[in-house]
Design a protein around this motif. Structure first.
Motif, PDB file in Angstrom:
ATOM      1  N   GLU A 158       0.866  -1.177   0.000  1.00  0.00           N
ATOM      2  CA  GLU A 158       0.000   0.000   0.000  1.00  0.00           C
ATOM      3  C   GLU A 158       0.901   1.224   0.000  1.00  0.00           C
ATOM      4  N   ILE A 159       0.789   2.030  -1.063  1.00  0.00           N
ATOM      5  CA  ILE A 159       1.758   3.088  -1.349  1.00  0.00           C
ATOM      6  C   ILE A 159       1.054   4.430  -1.489  1.00  0.00           C
ATOM      7  N   ILE A 160       1.666   5.475  -0.917  1.00  0.00           N
ATOM      8  CA  ILE A 160       1.225   6.851  -1.159  1.00  0.00           C
ATOM      9  C   ILE A 160       2.370   7.571  -1.864  1.00  0.00           C
ATOM     10  N   ILE A 161       2.032   8.315  -2.903  1.00  0.00           N
ATOM     11  CA  ILE A 161       3.000   9.146  -3.620  1.00  0.00           C
ATOM     12  C   ILE A 161       2.473  10.561  -3.530  1.00  0.00           C
ATOM     13  N   SER A 162       3.302  11.491  -3.052  1.00  0.00           N
ATOM     14  CA  SER A 162       2.807  12.842  -2.815  1.00  0.00           C
ATOM     15  C   SER A 162       3.867  13.893  -3.144  1.00  0.00           C
ATOM     16  N   GLY A 163       3.407  15.013  -3.683  1.00  0.00           N
ATOM     17  CA  GLY A 163       4.287  16.133  -4.011  1.00  0.00           C
ATOM     18  C   GLY A 163       3.483  17.281  -4.569  1.00  0.00           C
ATOM     19  N   PHE A 164       4.168  18.171  -5.271  1.00  0.00           N
ATOM     20  CA  PHE A 164       3.504  19.295  -5.927  1.00  0.00           C
ATOM     21  C   PHE A 164       2.955  18.846  -7.273  1.00  0.00           C
ATOM     22  N   GLY A 165       1.869  19.468  -7.705  1.00  0.00           N
ATOM     23  CA  GLY A 165       1.368  19.233  -9.049  1.00  0.00           C
ATOM     24  C   GLY A 165       2.444  19.617 -10.053  1.00  0.00           C
ATOM     25  N   GLY A 166       2.563  18.835 -11.111  1.00  0.00           N
ATOM     26  CA  GLY A 166       3.584  19.100 -12.120  1.00  0.00           C
ATOM     27  C   GLY A 166       4.830  18.257 -11.931  1.00  0.00           C
ATOM     28  N   GLN A 167       4.950  17.547 -10.801  1.00  0.00           N
ATOM     29  CA  GLN A 167       6.110  16.685 -10.568  1.00  0.00           C
ATOM     30  C   GLN A 167       5.907  15.282 -11.135  1.00  0.00           C
ATOM     31  N   GLY A 168       4.755  15.011 -11.663  1.00  0.00           N
ATOM     32  CA  GLY A 168       4.496  13.690 -12.222  1.00  0.00           C
ATOM     33  C   GLY A 168       4.025  12.683 -11.192  1.00  0.00           C
ATOM     34  N   VAL A 169       3.482  13.167 -10.086  1.00  0.00           N
ATOM     35  CA  VAL A 169       3.015  12.306  -9.001  1.00  0.00           C
ATOM     36  C   VAL A 169       1.921  11.367  -9.491  1.00  0.00           C
ATOM     37  N   LEU A 170       0.899  11.912 -10.119  1.00  0.00           N
ATOM     38  CA  LEU A 170      -0.222  11.088 -10.578  1.00  0.00           C
ATOM     39  C   LEU A 170       0.215  10.141 -11.692  1.00  0.00           C
ATOM     40  N   SER A 171       1.075  10.626 -12.589  1.00  0.00           N
ATOM     41  CA  SER A 171       1.585   9.777 -13.668  1.00  0.00           C
ATOM     42  C   SER A 171       2.395   8.616 -13.117  1.00  0.00           C
ATOM     43  N   MET A 172       3.226   8.904 -12.112  1.00  0.00           N
ATOM     44  CA  MET A 172       4.032   7.853 -11.501  1.00  0.00           C
ATOM     45  C   MET A 172       3.126   6.765 -10.928  1.00  0.00           C
ATOM     46  N   GLY A 173       2.089   7.165 -10.219  1.00  0.00           N
ATOM     47  CA  GLY A 173       1.153   6.205  -9.655  1.00  0.00           C
ATOM     48  C   GLY A 173       0.426   5.419 -10.727  1.00  0.00           C
TER      49      GLY A 173
END
Length: 180
Positions: A4-19
């Protein structure tokens, strides 16, 4: 195996794409996955995070309050999600912009200088793939073959020529990550 993983940062860093790429990689390997994005209306520059669950068995719920792994890419994300990593879990952080370093000693903490390396590679767009490579080094939830298949599936065909660069960035991340 269930992570179970959370990936978090600023928009534009590719957070959602990475997930999304991580989730598709699991699908390519016949694993059960969930991907649940969360972001503010700011899109670029606002906060963004997503939860990804990769499992060999059915997933009962995508809603999580604690995580096996947290990937945090800015100070607000570190402050918010570090306390939510399960004891014995993993925290991966990019040191760029982190003022207060992680302070828990009941989890494994890894640092990856992905922002600096992406700048050195002269391509900010590979930042998230460097981080993803770091994750796969410390916790191989999916294979690099599954990841390559996922890139073919998630990237528009006009960007398929970028797959070798993305895979190179994954390898860079694997080489770059270090335990703190």
């Amino acid at each position: 195996m269930k992570k179970e993983i959370i990936i978090s940062g600023f928009g534009g860093q590719g957070v959602l794409s990475m997930g999304k790429i991580l989730a598709y990689s699991g699908l390519m390997e016949d694993k059960e996955v969930t991907w649940m994005p969360s972001y503010g209306p700011e899109q670029r520059g606002g906060t963004a995070n997503c939860t990804v669950i990769v499992s060999d068995e059915r997933i009962s719920s995508p809603i999580l309050s604690r995580y096996d792994i947290a990937i945090v890419l800015n100070q607000p994300s570190l402050d918010r999600f570090m306390p939510l990593v399960k004891p014995g879990g993993i925290l991966i952080y990019d040191s760029y912009g982190i003022v207060n370093k992680p302070s828990r000693n009941d989890i494994k903490v890894y640092k990856i200088d992905a922002m600096d390396k992406a700048a050195e590679m002269k391509n900010a767009k590979v930042f998230n793939m460097i981080v993803l490579g770091g994750l796969l080094k410390v916790c191989p939830v999916v294979s690099t073959d599954g990841l390559k298949k996922a890139l073919r599936k998630t990237l528009p065909e006009r960007h398929h020529e970028m797959i070798p660069l993305n895979m190179e960035a994954v390898q860079v991340g694997m080489d770059l990550i270090q335990e703190v």
